[in-house]
Design a protein around this motif. Structure first.
Motif, PDB file in Angstrom:
ATOM      1  N   GLY A 135      54.221  58.689 -72.825  1.00 51.34           N
ATOM      2  CA  GLY A 135      53.902  59.403 -71.518  1.00 51.34           C
ATOM      3  C   GLY A 135      53.804  57.943 -70.825  1.00 51.34           C
ATOM      4  O   GLY A 135      54.115  57.835 -69.619  1.00 51.34           O
ATOM      5  N   LYS A 159      58.096  57.366 -68.648  1.00 53.52           N
ATOM      6  CA  LYS A 159      58.077  58.874 -66.767  1.00 53.52           C
ATOM      7  C   LYS A 159      58.721  59.099 -65.775  1.00 53.52           C
ATOM      8  O   LYS A 159      60.101  58.639 -66.475  1.00 53.52           O
ATOM      9  CB  LYS A 159      56.609  57.935 -66.218  1.00 53.52           C
ATOM     10  CG  LYS A 159      55.614  57.466 -66.861  1.00 53.52           C
ATOM     11  CD  LYS A 159      54.700  56.267 -65.724  1.00 53.52           C
ATOM     12  CE  LYS A 159      53.381  56.332 -66.092  1.00 53.52           C
ATOM     13  NZ  LYS A 159      52.485  55.502 -65.114  1.00 53.52           N
ATOM     14  N   TYR A 184      61.029  65.264 -76.793  1.00 53.16           N
ATOM     15  CA  TYR A 184      59.277  65.020 -76.867  1.00 53.16           C
ATOM     16  C   TYR A 184      59.570  63.942 -75.963  1.00 53.16           C
ATOM     17  O   TYR A 184      58.368  63.990 -74.523  1.00 53.16           O
ATOM     18  CB  TYR A 184      58.239  64.211 -77.996  1.00 53.16           C
ATOM     19  CG  TYR A 184      57.613  65.742 -78.708  1.00 53.16           C
ATOM     20  CD1 TYR A 184      57.316  66.516 -78.824  1.00 53.16           C
ATOM     21  CD2 TYR A 184      58.467  65.637 -80.089  1.00 53.16           C
ATOM     22  CE1 TYR A 184      56.694  67.564 -79.232  1.00 53.16           C
ATOM     23  CE2 TYR A 184      58.829  66.304 -81.283  1.00 53.16           C
ATOM     24  CZ  TYR A 184      57.526  67.256 -80.697  1.00 53.16           C
ATOM     25  OH  TYR A 184      57.251  68.457 -81.409  1.00 53.16           O
ATOM     26  N   ALA A 227      58.706  63.908 -71.552  1.00 50.02           N
ATOM     27  CA  ALA A 227      57.935  62.968 -70.958  1.00 50.02           C
ATOM     28  C   ALA A 227      58.820  62.740 -69.903  1.00 50.02           C
ATOM     29  O   ALA A 227      57.686  62.476 -68.916  1.00 50.02           O
ATOM     30  CB  ALA A 227      57.557  61.514 -71.770  1.00 50.02           C
ATOM     31  N   ARG A 271      57.162  67.986 -67.735  1.00 51.46           N
ATOM     32  CA  ARG A 271      56.013  66.558 -67.962  1.00 51.46           C
ATOM     33  C   ARG A 271      53.771  67.150 -68.123  1.00 51.46           C
ATOM     34  O   ARG A 271      53.496  66.365 -69.219  1.00 51.46           O
ATOM     35  CB  ARG A 271      55.934  66.082 -66.474  1.00 51.46           C
ATOM     36  CG  ARG A 271      55.164  64.554 -66.143  1.00 51.46           C
ATOM     37  CD  ARG A 271      55.331  63.485 -66.999  1.00 51.46           C
ATOM     38  NE  ARG A 271      54.268  62.323 -67.347  1.00 51.46           N
ATOM     39  CZ  ARG A 271      54.596  61.549 -67.781  1.00 51.46           C
ATOM     40  NH1 ARG A 271      55.182  60.985 -68.464  1.00 51.46           N
ATOM     41  NH2 ARG A 271      53.449  60.556 -67.789  1.00 51.46           N
ATOM     42  N   CYS A 307      53.649  67.586 -71.716  1.00 50.86           N
ATOM     43  CA  CYS A 307      53.451  66.306 -72.316  1.00 50.86           C
ATOM     44  C   CYS A 307      51.846  65.936 -72.472  1.00 50.86           C
ATOM     45  O   CYS A 307      51.554  65.385 -73.152  1.00 50.86           O
ATOM     46  CB  CYS A 307      54.553  64.960 -72.155  1.00 50.86           C
ATOM     47  SG  CYS A 307      54.270  63.465 -72.876  1.00 50.86           S
ATOM     48  N   GLU A 308      51.563  66.166 -70.768  1.00 49.58           N
ATOM     49  CA  GLU A 308      50.481  64.881 -70.943  1.00 49.58           C
ATOM     50  C   GLU A 308      49.492  65.130 -72.074  1.00 49.58           C
ATOM     51  O   GLU A 308      48.320  64.777 -71.771  1.00 49.58           O
ATOM     52  CB  GLU A 308      50.483  64.455 -69.190  1.00 49.58           C
ATOM     53  CG  GLU A 308      51.360  63.751 -68.110  1.00 49.58           C
ATOM     54  CD  GLU A 308      51.232  64.001 -67.345  1.00 49.58           C
ATOM     55  OE1 GLU A 308      50.142  64.930 -66.596  1.00 49.58           O
ATOM     56  OE2 GLU A 308      51.329  62.927 -66.486  1.00 49.58           O
ATOM     57  N   GLU A 322      51.429  64.182 -75.947  1.00 47.75           N
ATOM     58  CA  GLU A 322      51.289  62.248 -75.565  1.00 47.75           C
ATOM     59  C   GLU A 322      51.307  61.706 -76.775  1.00 47.75           C
ATOM     60  O   GLU A 322      50.627  62.061 -77.752  1.00 47.75           O
ATOM     61  CB  GLU A 322      49.945  62.340 -74.411  1.00 47.75           C
ATOM     62  CG  GLU A 322      50.423  61.467 -73.220  1.00 47.75           C
ATOM     63  CD  GLU A 322      50.477  60.007 -73.981  1.00 47.75           C
ATOM     64  OE1 GLU A 322      49.603  59.535 -74.911  1.00 47.75           O
ATOM     65  OE2 GLU A 322      51.233  58.681 -73.410  1.00 47.75           O
TER      66      GLU A 322
END
Length: 410
Positions: free
Chosen positions: A201, A205, A323, A327, A385, A388-389, A393
Motif C-alpha cells: 500500500g 496508491k 489486492y 490498493a 483502499r 486494503c489498509e 496491506e
C-alpha cells in the motif's frame, strides 16, 4: 535459525509469485531474520535472461541455480525447465539446509514440495508449504491432463503431493476455499494456516486521473476505463469479456467514451486479440507489463478493474491482482463463481460486483451503470483502499507470517 525460500522466480522478476516472495523475504530480512532464497536465473517473460548466480540484496542472500531455458511457449519445454529446476534447487537446498532451519516452498514449479519434503526431513529442518495453487488439480481443471499424461500419472502425483502436505509443519492457504480443499485432502486443521496475498500500500496508491502520466500517455484522458491487469491465461476465459465488450460498443451513447485497457500478457492474449479484430471491436487497448515502480499509475489508469477465474479453479488459485486493485482504490468486477474467494471478499466489504462466468450481458450492464455514476465508482474505490489498509496491506501479512513462523511445531 535460517529461512530458506524456494521459488523459480525472485526479484527483480515481476511475476505474481515473485513479487509476493520478494515482499516477504525482504520484509522478514528487515525484521532481523536470516533469509536465503533459491531461485532460477530466469525471468518470467525473459527465459533467455541470466541473472547473477549469487547476490545479496537488502540482506537477502540469493542463490540462483542453473536451469534449461526453453520458456513458457511450449509445454514440453516448460516441463524440461521444471525438471532441471527441481534437480538444481534440490542440490542447492541440500547444501544450504541445516537442522532447525525453516524451508518455505512455493508452488512454482508445481509439486516443488515433493522434492523439498524429504530433504527437509533428512536435514532436520521444518517445511512450510506456501500454496499459490494446487497441482495436479489445476492442470486437470484447465484441460492439460487430456494432452499430457494418462489419469494414473496424475493419481500418482496426487499421492506424492498429499504426502508432502501432510508431512509439512504447516501449509499456508490463500483463503477459506483453499483451506477447505486441504481439509478434504486429509491435511490436519492445525497444520493449515490462512494468510491472504497482499498489496504494498506504500508503493501502490490511488492516482487521480488528471495527475496520472500513464493515463495521459495512453490517450485515456476523458475516458471511462475498464482495466484488466496481469496474466490472461488458461485459468481464465475471455469469452464473457468479449461478449461484454461487444455489447458495450453497440450501446449508445455510452460506448463512445469507454475504453477497455489490458495490461500484461499470457497464453490467451493472442487469441483474445484475434477475436477482437475479427469482430471489428475498436475500444480495446493493449499495453505490456509495467515495471513495479509504475504499478500505482498503471492500476490507477482504470476506473474499474476486472478479475476473472474459471469456477472450476476455485479453491485451487486465488487471483492476487485483486489486492493491487484494492490498493489503487478501484472497484472490482469479479467474473467467475459467485461463491468464490474473491467474490466473498467483494460482497463482504462491498468492493464492487460479482458476475457469473458466461453472463456478458450482466457484465456490460455493470460497466455501463458505473459510467453513468462516477461518484459511486469513486465511493466503492475509496472503500477498497480502506479495506486494503486494514486487511490486505503488506505489513499486516508479514506480521501474520512472523506469528506463524514463531508458532511452528518443532
Amino acid at each position: 535459525m535460517t529461512l530458506i525460500f524456494l521459488n523459480r522466480y525472485f526479484h527483480p522478476d515481476h511475476s505474481a509469485t515473485s513479487q509476493m516472495l520478494s515482499d516477504l523475504a525482504f520484509g522478514l530480512s528487515a525484521r532481523g531474520y536470516d533469509v536465503r532464497v533459491i531461485a532460477s536465473r530466469q525471468r518470467y517473460d525473459a527465459p533467455e535472461a541470466r541473472l547473477p548466480a549469487r547476490a545479496t540484496i537488502d540482506g537477502v542472500a540469493i542463490h540462483r541455480v542453473w536451469t534449461s531455458h526453453f520458456g513458457r511457449g511450449k509445454l514440453i519445454g516448460r516441463a524440461v525447465d521444471y525438471a532441471t529446476f527441481y534437480v538444481s534447487a534440490a542440490l542447492m537446498l541440500w547444501w544450504l539446509a541445516r537442522a532447525g532451519d525453516i524451508i518455505i516452498a512455493k508452488t512454482d514449479p508445481p509439486m516443488l514440495s515433493v522434492v523439498v519434503a524429504p530433504i527437509a526431513r533428512w536435514r532436520g529442518a521444518r517445511l512450510v508449504n506456501w500454496l499459490q495453487d494446487l497441482f495436479p488439480e489445476v492442470a486437470e481443471a484447465v484441460g492439460l491432463d487430456r494432452h499430457q499424461a494418462p489419469s494414473f500419472v496424475y493419481d500418482a502425483l496426487r499421492v506424492l503431493r498429499n504426502w508432502s502436505l501432510r508431512s509439512a509443519a504447516m501449509s499456508v492457504a490463500l483463503g477459506d476455499r483453499m483451506a477447505e480443499r486441504l481439509a478434504a485432502l486429509g491435511v490436519a486443521p492445525d497444520r493449515v494456516s490462512i494468510i491472504q496475498n497482499w498489496a504494498d500500500g506504500v508503493l501502490i496508491k490511488p492516482v487521480v486521473p488528471k495527475n496520472n502520466p500513464l493515463r495521459h500517455e495512453w490517450g485515456l484522458d476523458g475516458k471511462f476505463v475498464v482495466g484488466y491487469s496481469g496474466n490472461l491465461g488458461r485459468a481464465h476465459d475471455y469469452h464473457t469479456l468479449l461478449d461484454a465488450i461487444t455489447r458495450v460498443e453497440s450501446a449508445t451513447p455510452d460506448s463512445s467514451e469507454i475504453r477497455w485497457l489490458f495490461v500484461g500478457g499470457g497464453a490467451l492474449h493472442s487469441a483474445f486479440a484475434g477475436e477482437l479484430r475479427a469482430r471489428g471491436l475498436k475500444s480495446v487497448l493493449f499495453k505490456p507489463y509495467q515495471p513495479r515502480h509504475l504499478l500505482a499509475q498503471s492500476l490507477s489508469a482504470a476506473d474499474v478493474h476486472l478479475v476473472h477465474l474459471k469456477p472450476e479453479l476455485e479453491g485451487l488459485i486465488v487471483p492476487s491482482k485483486f489486492y493491487g486493485i484494492a490498493a489503487a482504490g478501484r472497484p472490482t468486477i469479479f467474473v467467475g463463481d459467485g461463491d468464490g474467494e474473491i467474490a466473498r471478499i467483494i460482497r463482504r466489504h462491498d468492493l464492487g460486483y460479482v458476475v457469473n462466468e458466461g453472463d456478458g450481458r450482466e457484465l456490460a450492464a455493470r460497466v455501463l451503470a458505473l459510467t453513468r455514476d462516477p461518484a459511486l465508482c469513486r465511493e466503492i474505490g475509496a472503500r477498497a483502499r480502506q479495506a486494503c489498509e486494514k486487511k490486505f496491506e503488506q505489513q499486516i501479512a508479514i506480521e501474520r507470517w512472523e506469528a506463524l513462523l514463531a508458532g511452528l511445531p518443532n
